[in-house]
Design a protein around this motif. Sequence first.
Motif, PDB file in Angstrom:
ATOM      1  N   THR A 166       8.198  13.357   6.521  1.00  0.00           N
ATOM      2  CA  THR A 166       7.381  12.411   7.259  1.00  0.00           C
ATOM      3  C   THR A 166       6.959  11.132   6.847  1.00  0.00           C
ATOM      4  O   THR A 166       6.236  11.113   6.085  1.00  0.00           O
ATOM      5  N   LYS A 167       7.809  10.041   7.154  1.00  0.00           N
ATOM      6  CA  LYS A 167       7.323   8.562   6.942  1.00  0.00           C
ATOM      7  C   LYS A 167       5.856   8.190   7.817  1.00  0.00           C
ATOM      8  O   LYS A 167       5.190   7.072   7.111  1.00  0.00           O
ATOM      9  N   TYR A 168       5.959   8.219   8.896  1.00  0.00           N
ATOM     10  CA  TYR A 168       4.831   7.578   9.853  1.00  0.00           C
ATOM     11  C   TYR A 168       3.715   8.921  10.311  1.00  0.00           C
ATOM     12  O   TYR A 168       4.135   9.688  11.313  1.00  0.00           O
ATOM     13  N   PRO A 169       2.484   8.856   9.663  1.00  0.00           N
ATOM     14  CA  PRO A 169       2.224   8.133   8.392  1.00  0.00           C
ATOM     15  C   PRO A 169       2.829   8.840   7.203  1.00  0.00           C
ATOM     16  O   PRO A 169       3.344   9.920   7.376  1.00  0.00           O
ATOM     17  N   PRO A 170       2.766   8.194   6.149  1.00  0.00           N
ATOM     18  CA  PRO A 170       3.544   8.639   4.714  1.00  0.00           C
ATOM     19  C   PRO A 170       2.676  10.115   4.558  1.00  0.00           C
ATOM     20  O   PRO A 170       1.657   9.848   4.136  1.00  0.00           O
ATOM     21  N   SER A 171       3.386  11.214   4.636  1.00  0.00           N
ATOM     22  CA  SER A 171       2.870  12.507   4.237  1.00  0.00           C
ATOM     23  C   SER A 171       2.837  12.390   2.660  1.00  0.00           C
ATOM     24  O   SER A 171       3.456  11.692   1.931  1.00  0.00           O
ATOM     25  N   LEU A 172       2.234  13.397   2.080  1.00  0.00           N
ATOM     26  CA  LEU A 172       1.909  13.749   0.676  1.00  0.00           C
ATOM     27  C   LEU A 172       3.192  13.915   0.018  1.00  0.00           C
ATOM     28  O   LEU A 172       3.595  13.692  -0.961  1.00  0.00           O
ATOM     29  N   GLU A 173       4.181  14.744   0.890  1.00  0.00           N
ATOM     30  CA  GLU A 173       5.422  15.118   0.330  1.00  0.00           C
ATOM     31  C   GLU A 173       6.055  13.891   0.309  1.00  0.00           C
ATOM     32  O   GLU A 173       7.155  13.644  -0.732  1.00  0.00           O
ATOM     33  N   TYR A 174       6.354  13.212   1.330  1.00  0.00           N
ATOM     34  CA  TYR A 174       7.167  11.967   1.256  1.00  0.00           C
ATOM     35  C   TYR A 174       6.795  10.633   0.117  1.00  0.00           C
ATOM     36  O   TYR A 174       7.779  10.392  -0.471  1.00  0.00           O
ATOM     37  N   THR A 175       5.343  10.817  -0.126  1.00  0.00           N
ATOM     38  CA  THR A 175       5.003  10.076  -1.070  1.00  0.00           C
ATOM     39  C   THR A 175       5.223  10.631  -2.498  1.00  0.00           C
ATOM     40  O   THR A 175       5.640   9.788  -3.505  1.00  0.00           O
ATOM     41  N   CYS A 176       5.256  11.845  -2.839  1.00  0.00           N
ATOM     42  CA  CYS A 176       5.595  12.615  -3.993  1.00  0.00           C
ATOM     43  C   CYS A 176       7.099  12.112  -4.325  1.00  0.00           C
ATOM     44  O   CYS A 176       7.368  11.934  -5.292  1.00  0.00           O
ATOM     45  N   LEU A 177       7.973  12.353  -3.207  1.00  0.00           N
ATOM     46  CA  LEU A 177       9.293  12.290  -3.445  1.00  0.00           C
ATOM     47  C   LEU A 177       9.634  10.857  -3.807  1.00  0.00           C
ATOM     48  O   LEU A 177      10.379  10.452  -4.709  1.00  0.00           O
ATOM     49  N   THR A 178       9.152   9.908  -3.084  1.00  0.00           N
ATOM     50  CA  THR A 178       9.519   8.356  -3.131  1.00  0.00           C
ATOM     51  C   THR A 178       9.023   7.745  -4.278  1.00  0.00           C
ATOM     52  O   THR A 178       9.586   7.124  -5.098  1.00  0.00           O
ATOM     53  N   LEU A 179       7.580   7.982  -4.531  1.00  0.00           N
ATOM     54  CA  LEU A 179       6.854   7.612  -5.653  1.00  0.00           C
ATOM     55  C   LEU A 179       7.326   8.201  -7.107  1.00  0.00           C
ATOM     56  O   LEU A 179       7.434   7.626  -8.238  1.00  0.00           O
ATOM     57  N   GLY A 180       7.832   9.267  -6.900  1.00  0.00           N
ATOM     58  CA  GLY A 180       8.360  10.078  -7.987  1.00  0.00           C
ATOM     59  C   GLY A 180       9.497   9.608  -8.536  1.00  0.00           C
ATOM     60  O   GLY A 180       9.651   9.542  -9.900  1.00  0.00           O
ATOM     61  N   PHE A 181      10.453   9.138  -7.846  1.00  0.00           N
ATOM     62  CA  PHE A 181      11.744   8.529  -8.213  1.00  0.00           C
ATOM     63  C   PHE A 181      11.516   7.078  -8.606  1.00  0.00           C
ATOM     64  O   PHE A 181      12.044   6.484  -9.697  1.00  0.00           O
ATOM     65  N   ALA A 182      10.379   6.394  -7.932  1.00  0.00           N
ATOM     66  CA  ALA A 182      10.042   4.675  -8.515  1.00  0.00           C
ATOM     67  C   ALA A 182       9.577   4.998  -9.765  1.00  0.00           C
ATOM     68  O   ALA A 182       9.795   4.154 -10.538  1.00  0.00           O
ATOM     69  N   LEU A 183       8.721   5.951  -9.974  1.00  0.00           N
ATOM     70  CA  LEU A 183       8.093   6.028 -11.447  1.00  0.00           C
ATOM     71  C   LEU A 183       9.026   6.243 -12.480  1.00  0.00           C
ATOM     72  O   LEU A 183       9.228   5.563 -13.698  1.00  0.00           O
ATOM     73  N   THR A 184      10.040   7.076 -12.082  1.00  0.00           N
ATOM     74  CA  THR A 184      11.026   7.429 -13.050  1.00  0.00           C
ATOM     75  C   THR A 184      11.825   6.586 -13.417  1.00  0.00           C
ATOM     76  O   THR A 184      12.374   6.103 -14.369  1.00  0.00           O
ATOM     77  N   PHE A 185      12.276   5.688 -12.144  1.00  0.00           N
ATOM     78  CA  PHE A 185      13.240   4.457 -12.414  1.00  0.00           C
ATOM     79  C   PHE A 185      12.452   3.590 -13.337  1.00  0.00           C
ATOM     80  O   PHE A 185      13.126   2.844 -14.243  1.00  0.00           O
ATOM     81  N   LEU A 186      11.186   3.336 -13.187  1.00  0.00           N
ATOM     82  CA  LEU A 186      10.344   2.367 -14.276  1.00  0.00           C
ATOM     83  C   LEU A 186      10.517   2.719 -15.487  1.00  0.00           C
ATOM     84  O   LEU A 186      10.506   2.010 -16.465  1.00  0.00           O
ATOM     85  N   ALA A 187      10.493   4.075 -15.672  1.00  0.00           N
ATOM     86  CA  ALA A 187      10.651   4.782 -17.172  1.00  0.00           C
ATOM     87  C   ALA A 187      12.163   4.128 -17.664  1.00  0.00           C
ATOM     88  O   ALA A 187      11.968   3.938 -19.007  1.00  0.00           O
ATOM     89  N   ILE A 188      13.156   4.749 -16.822  1.00  0.00           N
ATOM     90  CA  ILE A 188      14.390   4.664 -17.634  1.00  0.00           C
ATOM     91  C   ILE A 188      14.822   3.321 -17.490  1.00  0.00           C
ATOM     92  O   ILE A 188      16.224   3.159 -18.338  1.00  0.00           O
TER      93      ILE A 188
END
Length: 395
Positions: A273-295
């Motif tokens: 669920t994006k509206y509002p951003p659920s915890l699962e949504y936030t973990c999925l999206t920011l998890g990839f964002a942080l990983t991208f910044l690392a690699i």
Amino acid sequence: MNAEQTLLSKRILTIDILRGLVMIIMALDHTRDFFHIDAMTGDPLNPDTTTGILFFTRWITHFCAPTFVFLSGLSAYLSAQNKTPAKSSLFLLKRGLWLVLVEIVIITFGLTFNPFYNFIILQVIWAIGCSMILLALFSRISYKLVLITGLLLVLGHNVFDFFPALNNGTSGLLLKIFFTASGTVIPLANNHFIGAFYAILPWTGIMFLGYAAGKWFAKDYNPEKRHRNLKNFGALALILFVVLRLLSLYGDPVPRKEYHDLFKNLLSFLNVTKYPPSLEYTCLTLGFALTFLAIAKNVTNKVSKMLSIYGSVPFFYYVIHFYLLHTILVILFFLEGNTAKEIIQIPFLFRPAKFGYDLWIVYGIWIMVVASLYYPCKWFKKYKATHNNWWLSYI
């Protein structure tokens, strides 16, 4: 360029590369809204009715808003390093108010082309503006308060899923606007409405976490430790997403649905669920964002340089792409044989519900729009780098 300057430029370039990537992907979703035949009548994320490519077209854009909001918080922290706490707080307050005004006046018109503003649309720029106003207050008190508040908001706001919704009165309206809105329409008059589509505080939590993570990108922070933090917290967020999604006990108001079909089960698992951003949504999206910044810390090629152009002027790109998309829509509206009598549509003028094209045409328009904005973005990046006008810090 000395070693310290090289590390600094790579650190900032990585942020711009990620921001540029999500800005490009974001334009795909808006292109689909304007031009896909089923955009006004169907749900591309419904496993029962969607196709794989249509689901992916919508789902991949889930990563845009949270990454954009997170990086806005991160950039706010880096910007504050060159200011006193008082000046930094005042700047965030003024920029937040400016962004709210921009959402109401400039972005709403770009979306609707309605000069009478019958439907004011409050989305991500509204959420960022309100969050910056709150960040101005909280960051003035302490960094630790921003971090703790961000964690509480992101981890805890789904508690409201367990309580009956307040649908009436001022309390119910405020709860929707600040916490639970998934599409709240507020009537102002008989033919004037506000659509509050981004509940403020869950997005504020994401911005606050971005501000907290900004500490890792400070010029005196150990690069290896920053890389380790990004990698570890990115992995932790993705693991938490998988665990929460499997358990389906907390973290999303809509539990995943079980099908007797492996592909539909996969779609249901990813349909957070994006509206509002659920915890699962936030973990999925920011998890990839942080990983991208690392690699992506050592990535330097033509593609990364191109992405960084878009990412270095995100506000400029964001505003212009709406006006370009809607102008193309007007042209195609008349080329399709529509008349002036059919212009008035709510909320988007020139966008009848049955208007639109197949998905491959949507992709073609998207590529054309993104490509056409490259040189304007490159020009504006150079303009910002060579001019010190006060207003440039707000764009």
